[in-house]
Design an enzyme around this catalytic site. Structure first.
Site, mmCIF file in Angstrom:
data_model
loop_
_atom_site.group_PDB
_atom_site.id
_atom_site.type_symbol
_atom_site.label_atom_id
_atom_site.label_comp_id
_atom_site.label_asym_id
_atom_site.label_seq_id
_atom_site.Cartn_x
_atom_site.Cartn_y
_atom_site.Cartn_z
ATOM 1 N N PHE A 246 0.952 -1.317 0.031
ATOM 2 C CA PHE A 246 0.036 -0.056 0.148
ATOM 3 C C PHE A 246 0.982 1.314 0.151
ATOM 4 O O PHE A 246 1.513 1.449 0.813
ATOM 5 C CB PHE A 246 -1.143 -0.041 1.348
ATOM 6 C CG PHE A 246 -1.947 1.266 1.140
ATOM 7 C CD1 PHE A 246 -3.178 1.065 0.166
ATOM 8 C CD2 PHE A 246 -1.590 2.345 1.895
ATOM 9 C CE1 PHE A 246 -3.889 2.311 0.310
ATOM 10 C CE2 PHE A 246 -2.330 3.681 1.817
ATOM 11 C CZ PHE A 246 -3.750 3.504 0.857
ATOM 12 N N ASP B 259 9.077 2.578 1.671
ATOM 13 C CA ASP B 259 7.935 3.348 2.242
ATOM 14 C C ASP B 259 7.781 3.008 3.654
ATOM 15 O O ASP B 259 7.509 2.097 4.042
ATOM 16 C CB ASP B 259 6.757 2.743 1.387
ATOM 17 C CG ASP B 259 5.616 3.511 1.944
ATOM 18 O OD1 ASP B 259 5.619 4.117 2.944
ATOM 19 O OD2 ASP B 259 4.549 3.526 1.072
ATOM 20 N N LYS C 297 3.221 9.501 8.345
ATOM 21 C CA LYS C 297 1.951 9.144 9.579
ATOM 22 C C LYS C 297 2.529 9.677 10.986
ATOM 23 O O LYS C 297 1.978 10.529 11.550
ATOM 24 C CB LYS C 297 1.894 7.723 9.682
ATOM 25 C CG LYS C 297 0.763 7.297 8.357
ATOM 26 C CD LYS C 297 0.195 5.771 8.622
ATOM 27 C CE LYS C 297 -1.019 5.719 7.536
ATOM 28 N NZ LYS C 297 -0.517 4.998 6.484
HETATM 29 C C1 LIG Z 1 -0.959 5.338 5.134
HETATM 30 C C2 LIG Z 1 0.086 4.731 3.993
HETATM 31 C C3 LIG Z 1 0.329 5.508 2.759
HETATM 32 C C4 LIG Z 1 -0.459 6.813 2.410
HETATM 33 O O1 LIG Z 1 -0.265 7.727 3.280
HETATM 34 P P1 LIG Z 1 -1.387 8.873 3.285
HETATM 35 O O2 LIG Z 1 -0.994 9.908 4.306
HETATM 36 O O3 LIG Z 1 -2.813 8.235 3.570
HETATM 37 O O4 LIG Z 1 -1.493 9.492 1.863
HETATM 38 C C5 LIG Z 1 1.369 5.446 2.106
HETATM 39 N N1 LIG Z 1 2.255 4.031 2.481
HETATM 40 C C6 LIG Z 1 2.099 3.375 3.581
HETATM 41 C C7 LIG Z 1 2.955 2.115 3.707
HETATM 42 C C8 LIG Z 1 0.929 3.679 4.465
HETATM 43 O O5 LIG Z 1 0.705 3.084 5.436
#
Ligand SMILES: *Cc1c(COP(=O)(O)O)cnc(C)c1O
Length: 396
Positions: free
Chosen positions: A137, A222, A251
Site C-alpha cells: 500500500f 516506504d 504518519k
Molecule cells: C498510510 C500509508 C500511505 C499513504 O499515506 P497517506 O498519508 O494516507 O497518503 C502510504 N504508504 C504506507 C505504507 C501507508 O501505510
C-alpha cells in the site's frame, strides 16, 4: 454536538469515501479518547499509526501553540526555521542527507517516484519503470495508487499510470526476474502494514539492496506506517541491516499534525533542483515545529525502548490466545505494530470491542491490527486485552 448530530451532518455533506464507526471522537489524552457523548475508549489505533506519542502529547501541543502564535504559514519562497531544524534531525538520525517535505504519505511516494525518474533522466538512462510488491500500500493519488499492488484500491480508476511491475513480497527471485534495463527502482514497505502486517524474511531487504546495487537501480523504502519508532527502532529497516537510496515517511512524523517527507542520499537527491518539484504547504512552520517536538520527545522519553518492551509483552499476551479461541490463527508483529490473524472476518470483533471501549482496527479482512501509542503501558495492554477476551468469549 452529540455523536448522532455529527453522524447526520457528515452523512449529509461529506463525500462518503469512508466506512465509519458511528462515533465522533472529540478529545484525546495519551492512550485514551472520548466521543461526543462522553464515552471513554482505550485507543489501540492511534489514528492509524499517526499519534505515536499518544494523543495531545504536551511537547507537541506546546510547539504547535507557540508556532501558531508566531507564524502559521509562509511560502517555500523563503527559508523556514523549523523546517531546517526537522531536516537536520531526520538526517542526523538516518541514512539520509537530504529531505523533501510534503503533506502526506501518498505525496511522499509521488516525490520518491518522480525523483527516481529524474535521477535516471539526468544520468542519460531510459529507466522509468518501478517494481512494487503484491499486497503493498503506497497511497491513493494516481502514482501512489498505481504503485499499490492491490486490485481493490485500483478498481474503477483504470487506466492506471503505466510502468509499475508487481511481484510477490519476500520473493527475491521474482524481483531478479522482473529487472530489465527499463527499471528505475524497487519500492517496498520494510513491513507491509495495510497488507496485513507482513514481516520480511530476515535477509530479504539485504538481498534486495544487493540486487539493486548490482543492477544499478534505486531502492525505495516506504516507511510511512512503520517508520518513526513504530517497530522499536526509528526506522523499521534498521532491524534488517539494509539502507535504501530513498525513504518515505509521514504518519507518525509530527505527533498527529499532517506532514510527509521524502529522504534520500545526496547522490540521488541532487537530481531535484529548483523547479523540479514543490508543495505549497510542504514543510510549513506548524507541521515541522510539531515534527521537531515529536522527534525530540520520541528520543528523550525513550519511546523506542518502551515500544520494544511493551510490544514484546503485547505479542506474548496475544500468543496466549492461540489454542484458547478456535478462530485465532497467528500472531505476528514487531514493536507496536502487531497483528492477530483470524480464520474469520474481523469486523464483528472490532465493532464489539468499540462497544466495550476499545478501539482496534481490522485490515486485510481477517487481520486484527494493534497500533497503540509507543508510550502505552503494560497495564493498558492488559486492560485492552481484557476487553478483547470478553468480546471473544461472547463469540465462542
Ligand atoms: C498510510 C500509508 C500511505 C499513504 O499515506 P497517506 O498519508 O494516507 O497518503 C502510504 N504508504 C504506507 C505504507 C501507508 O501505510
Amino acid at each position: 454536538m452529540t455523536n448522532e448530530d455529527v453522524v447526520r451532518l457528515t452523512d449529509r455533506y461529506v463525500a462518503s469515501t469512508y466506512g465509519r464507526f458511528p462515533i465522533a471522537i472529540v478529545k484525546g489524552e495519551g492512550s485514551r479518547v472520548w466521543d461526543a457523548n462522553g464515552k471513554e475508549y482505550l485507543d489501540f489505533v492511534s489514528g492509524l499509526a499517526v499519534c505515536n506519542l499518544g494523543h495531545c502529547h504536551p511537547a507537541v501541543v506546546r510547539a504547535i501553540k507557540e508556532q501558531a502564535e508566531r507564524l502559521i504559514h509562509i511560502s517555500n519562497l523563503y527559508y523556514i526555521a523549523p523546517q531546517a531544524e526537522l531536516a537536520e534531525l531526520l538526517c542526523k538520525n538516518s541514512f539520509a542527507e537530504k529531505v523533501f517535505f510534503c503533506n502526506s504519505g501518498a505525496e511522499a511516494n509521488e516525490a520518491a517516484i518522480k525523483l527516481a525518474r529524474k535521477y535516471f533522466h539526468d544520468c542519460g538512462e531510459e529507466r522509468f519503470q518501478v517494481i512494487s510488491m503484491e499486497k503493498s500500500f503506497h497511497g491513493r493519488t494516481m502514482g501512489a495508487m498505481a504503485a499499490t499492488g492491490q486490485k481493490k484500491v485500483q478498481r474503477g480508476f483504470e487506466p492506471l499510470l503505466e510502468r509499475f511491475v508487481y511481484v510477490p513480497f519476500n520473493d527475491i527471485d521474482a524481483v531478479e526476474k522482473a529487472v530489465t534495463d527499463k527499471i528505475a527502482a524497487v519500492i517496498v514497505e520494510p513491513i507491509q502494514g495495510e497488507g496485513g502486517v507482513n514481516l520480511p524474511h530476515e535477509d530479504y531487504l539485504r538481498a534486495l539492496k544487493k540486487l539493486c546495487e548490482d543492477a544499478g537501480i534505486l531502492l525505495i523504502f516506504d516507511e510511512v506506517q512503520v517508520g518513526m519508532g513504530r517497530t522499536g527502532v526509528l526506522f523499521a529497516h534498521e532491524h534488517y541491516g539494509a539502507e535504501p537510496d530513498i525513504m518515505t515517511i509521514a504518519k507518525g512524523l509530527a505527533g498527529g499534525a499532517a506532514i510527509g517527507a521524502m529522504l534520500a542520499t545526496e547522490r540521488v537527491a541532487s537530481a531535484f533542483t529548483p523547479g523540479s518539484h514543490a508543495s505549497t504547504f510542504g514543510g510549513n512552520p506548524i507541521a515541522t515545529a510539531a515534527g521537531v517536538a515529536a522527534l525530540r520527545a520520541t528520543i528523550a522519553e525513550d519511546m523506542l525502548g518502551n515500544c520494544s518492551k511493551v510490544g514484546s509483552y503485547l505479542i506474548e499476551r496475544l500468543n496466549d490466545l492461540i489454542g484458547v479461541y478456535p478462530f485465532v490463527r497467528e500472531v505476528r508483529g514487531k514493536g507496536l505494530i502487531v497483528a492477530l490473524e483470524l480464520t474469520i472476518p474481523g469486523a464483528d470483533i472490532v465493532n464489539r470491542c468499540l462497544g466495550n471501549g476499545l478501539l482496534i482496527n481490522c485490515t486485510a479482512e481477517r487481520v486484527l491490527r494493534f497500533l497503540p501509542p509507543l508510550n502505552v503501558t503494560e497495564a493498558e495492554v492488559d486492560e485492552g486485552l481484557g476487553i478483547l477476551k470478553t468480546v471473544m468469549d461472547g463469540l465462542s
